[in-house]
Design an enzyme around this catalytic site. Structure first.
Site, PDB file in Angstrom:
ATOM      1  N   GLU A 275       7.161 -28.034  14.307  1.00 59.83           N
ATOM      2  CA  GLU A 275       8.031 -26.868  14.503  1.00 59.83           C
ATOM      3  C   GLU A 275       9.096 -26.881  13.413  1.00 59.83           C
ATOM      4  OE1 GLU A 275       9.326 -26.669  18.574  1.00 59.83           O
ATOM      5  OE2 GLU A 275      11.051 -25.431  18.038  1.00 59.83           O
TER       6      GLU A 275
ATOM      7  N   HIS B 105      13.300 -34.730  22.507  1.00 62.53           N
ATOM      8  CA  HIS B 105      14.430 -35.315  23.222  1.00 62.53           C
ATOM      9  C   HIS B 105      14.309 -36.817  23.456  1.00 62.53           C
ATOM     10  CE1 HIS B 105      16.369 -31.630  23.062  1.00 62.53           C
ATOM     11  NE2 HIS B 105      15.543 -31.001  23.876  1.00 62.53           N
TER      12      HIS B 105
ATOM     13  N   THR C  75      16.542 -23.749  20.577  1.00 66.06           N
ATOM     14  CA  THR C  75      16.102 -22.487  19.975  1.00 66.06           C
ATOM     15  C   THR C  75      16.414 -21.352  20.942  1.00 66.06           C
ATOM     16  OG1 THR C  75      14.318 -23.756  18.989  1.00 66.06           O
ATOM     17  CG2 THR C  75      14.146 -21.377  18.839  1.00 66.06           C
TER      18      THR C  75
ATOM     19  N   ARG D  64      19.162 -33.415  13.986  1.00 63.99           N
ATOM     20  CA  ARG D  64      19.878 -33.921  15.167  1.00 63.99           C
ATOM     21  C   ARG D  64      18.990 -34.797  16.055  1.00 63.99           C
ATOM     22  NH1 ARG D  64      20.670 -28.389  18.593  1.00 63.99           N
ATOM     23  NH2 ARG D  64      21.608 -27.742  16.648  1.00 63.99           N
TER      24      ARG D  64
ATOM     25  N   ASN E 237       6.356 -31.697  23.735  1.00 60.44           N
ATOM     26  CA  ASN E 237       7.407 -31.751  22.709  1.00 60.44           C
ATOM     27  C   ASN E 237       8.259 -33.008  22.960  1.00 60.44           C
ATOM     28  OD1 ASN E 237      10.069 -31.447  21.608  1.00 60.44           O
ATOM     29  ND2 ASN E 237       9.584 -29.323  21.156  1.00 60.44           N
TER      30      ASN E 237
ATOM     31  N   HIS F 131       9.067 -22.896  26.232  1.00 60.85           N
ATOM     32  CA  HIS F 131      10.535 -22.935  26.318  1.00 60.85           C
ATOM     33  C   HIS F 131      10.980 -22.794  27.772  1.00 60.85           C
ATOM     34  CE1 HIS F 131      14.598 -23.015  24.939  1.00 60.85           C
ATOM     35  NE2 HIS F 131      14.152 -23.252  23.721  1.00 60.85           N
TER      36      HIS F 131
ATOM     37  N   HIS G 108      10.154 -30.944  16.288  1.00 66.58           N
ATOM     38  CA  HIS G 108      10.933 -29.965  15.520  1.00 66.58           C
ATOM     39  C   HIS G 108      11.850 -30.715  14.570  1.00 66.58           C
ATOM     40  CE1 HIS G 108      13.871 -26.245  15.838  1.00 66.58           C
ATOM     41  NE2 HIS G 108      13.513 -26.519  14.599  1.00 66.58           N
TER      42      HIS G 108
ATOM     43  N   ARG H 146      14.687 -30.367  12.523  1.00 66.90           N
ATOM     44  CA  ARG H 146      15.756 -29.386  12.326  1.00 66.90           C
ATOM     45  C   ARG H 146      16.508 -29.682  11.046  1.00 66.90           C
ATOM     46  NH1 ARG H 146      17.074 -26.530  17.444  1.00 66.90           N
ATOM     47  NH2 ARG H 146      18.691 -25.594  16.199  1.00 66.90           N
TER      48      ARG H 146
ATOM     49  N   GLU I  54       3.472 -17.940  19.773  1.00 62.92           N
ATOM     50  CA  GLU I  54       3.998 -18.650  20.942  1.00 62.92           C
ATOM     51  C   GLU I  54       5.056 -17.753  21.556  1.00 62.92           C
ATOM     52  OE1 GLU I  54       4.770 -22.903  20.955  1.00 62.92           O
ATOM     53  OE2 GLU I  54       6.705 -22.521  21.892  1.00 62.92           O
TER      54      GLU I  54
HETATM   55  N1  PXP Z   1       8.664 -23.990  21.965  1.00 67.39           N
HETATM   56  C1  PXP Z   1       9.672 -23.894  21.067  1.00 67.39           C
HETATM   57  C2  PXP Z   1       9.494 -22.975  19.913  1.00 67.39           C
HETATM   58  C3  PXP Z   1      10.838 -24.661  21.189  1.00 67.39           C
HETATM   59  O1  PXP Z   1      11.821 -24.549  20.275  1.00 67.39           O
HETATM   60  C4  PXP Z   1      10.955 -25.540  22.281  1.00 67.39           C
HETATM   61  C5  PXP Z   1      12.182 -26.383  22.426  1.00 67.39           C
HETATM   62  O2  PXP Z   1      12.272 -27.292  21.394  1.00 67.39           O
HETATM   63  C6  PXP Z   1       9.896 -25.608  23.192  1.00 67.39           C
HETATM   64  C7  PXP Z   1       8.767 -24.809  23.036  1.00 67.39           C
HETATM   65  C8  PXP Z   1       9.950 -26.510  24.387  1.00 67.39           C
HETATM   66  O3  PXP Z   1      10.987 -26.093  25.196  1.00 67.39           O
HETATM   67  P1  PXP Z   1      11.513 -27.026  26.374  1.00 67.39           P
HETATM   68  O4  PXP Z   1      12.076 -28.261  25.727  1.00 67.39           O
HETATM   69  O5  PXP Z   1      12.529 -26.185  27.062  1.00 67.39           O
HETATM   70  O6  PXP Z   1      10.314 -27.340  27.209  1.00 67.39           O
END
Ligand code: PXP
Length: 240
Positions: free
Chosen positions: A70, A10, A101, A49, A7, A190, A43, A45, A151
């Site tokens: 996402e 960030h 999330t 952001r 992901n 997550h 994602h 959003r 997931e």
């Molecule tokens: N899965 C989902 C549905 C998420 O919202 C996120 C965070 O954006 C992640 C996985 C990845 O989480 P993390 O950034 O904590 O690894």
């Protein structure tokens, strides 16, 4: 082999701190692929952001591994997904105030919005996944909607200490069993990082893990390619 979805939200968070053009999540995605990512997750959003509309367009055009879009069950982002056609759409709950999330979708209590979003995505030929808490009843409700994957939310597991750790891991295992018995792909994500990922990767039937914050954080120190390769090596040891 466990598939690793990286992901890259960030990377965009850092860019948006200055509302400039760098660092570019599209370049980060290419480097993540070189490090061994099996998929790229982003994602879009409602408040934009981090990931921007432009990123989504370019990621779907340039990523050569799977794209995993996402999104919330909201008309605006659903219409973008249907148009750009990622490989996967991952439906999540979203609230404006949350830092990230916070919980899974309440599929059991769906007022029809989740079902309608799934139908819209499936009609567009997009594979669908639902982000849910590791609750066997939520998994069963997800199966009824005909999704391709669930997931499981590993956030509480990632925060758990001592006895709570085993309880959370057990919830993930039991929810995973139901998902597999229902014929859905089992994904999780997550809060996973280089130290807590192994037990989740070892859950029977686990196919894919989506990891963002920890890999992007490590990438600041060693670069995206190496950060992804380090996680890839951990998952390869688990599979061996
Ligand atoms: N899965 C989902 C549905 C998420 O919202 C996120 C965070 O954006 C992640 C996985 C990845 O989480 P993390 O950034 O904590 O690894």
């Amino acid at each position: 082999m466990i598939e690793l979805g990286v992901n890259i939200d960030h990377v965009a968070t850092v860019r948006q701190a200055r509302r400039t053009y760098e660092p570019d999540p599209v370049i980060a995605a290419a480097l993540a692929e070189q490090g061994g990512a099996d998929g790229i997750t982003f994602h879009l959003r409602e408040d934009r952001r981090h990931i921007q509309d432009r990123d989504v367009e370019l990621l779907v055009q340039t990523v050569t591994v799977k794209t995993n879009f996402e999104l919330a069950c909201a008309a605006d982002v659903l219409s973008i997904a249907v148009r750009v056609k990622p490989d996967w759409a991952l439906l999540v709950p979203e609230s404006r105030e949350e830092v990230t999330t916070e919980g899974g979708l309440n599929v059991l209590g769906d007022d029809g919005r989740i079902a309608a979003a799934v139908d819209q995505l499936k009609a567009a030929g997009i594979l669908t996944s639902l982000f849910i808490d590791p609750d066997v009843n939520q998994v069963a409700a997800a199966a009824k909607l005909g999704v391709d994957a669930v997931e499981l939310h590993t956030g509480p597991y990632a925060l758990a200490k001592r006895e709570a750790f085993d309880v959370e891991l057990d919830r993930l295992r039991r929810a995973g069993e139901v998902a597999c018995a229902e014929g859905m792909r089992l994904h999780a994500g997550h809060g996973l990082n280089y130290t807590n990922v192994r037990p989740v990767a070892l859950i029977e039937g686990m196919i894919e893990l989506n990891i963002g914050h920890s890999i992007v954080s490590r990438a600041l120190m060693v670069g995206m390619r190496d950060a992804v390769a380090e996680m890839r090596r951990i998952l390869d040891v688990v599979a061996a």
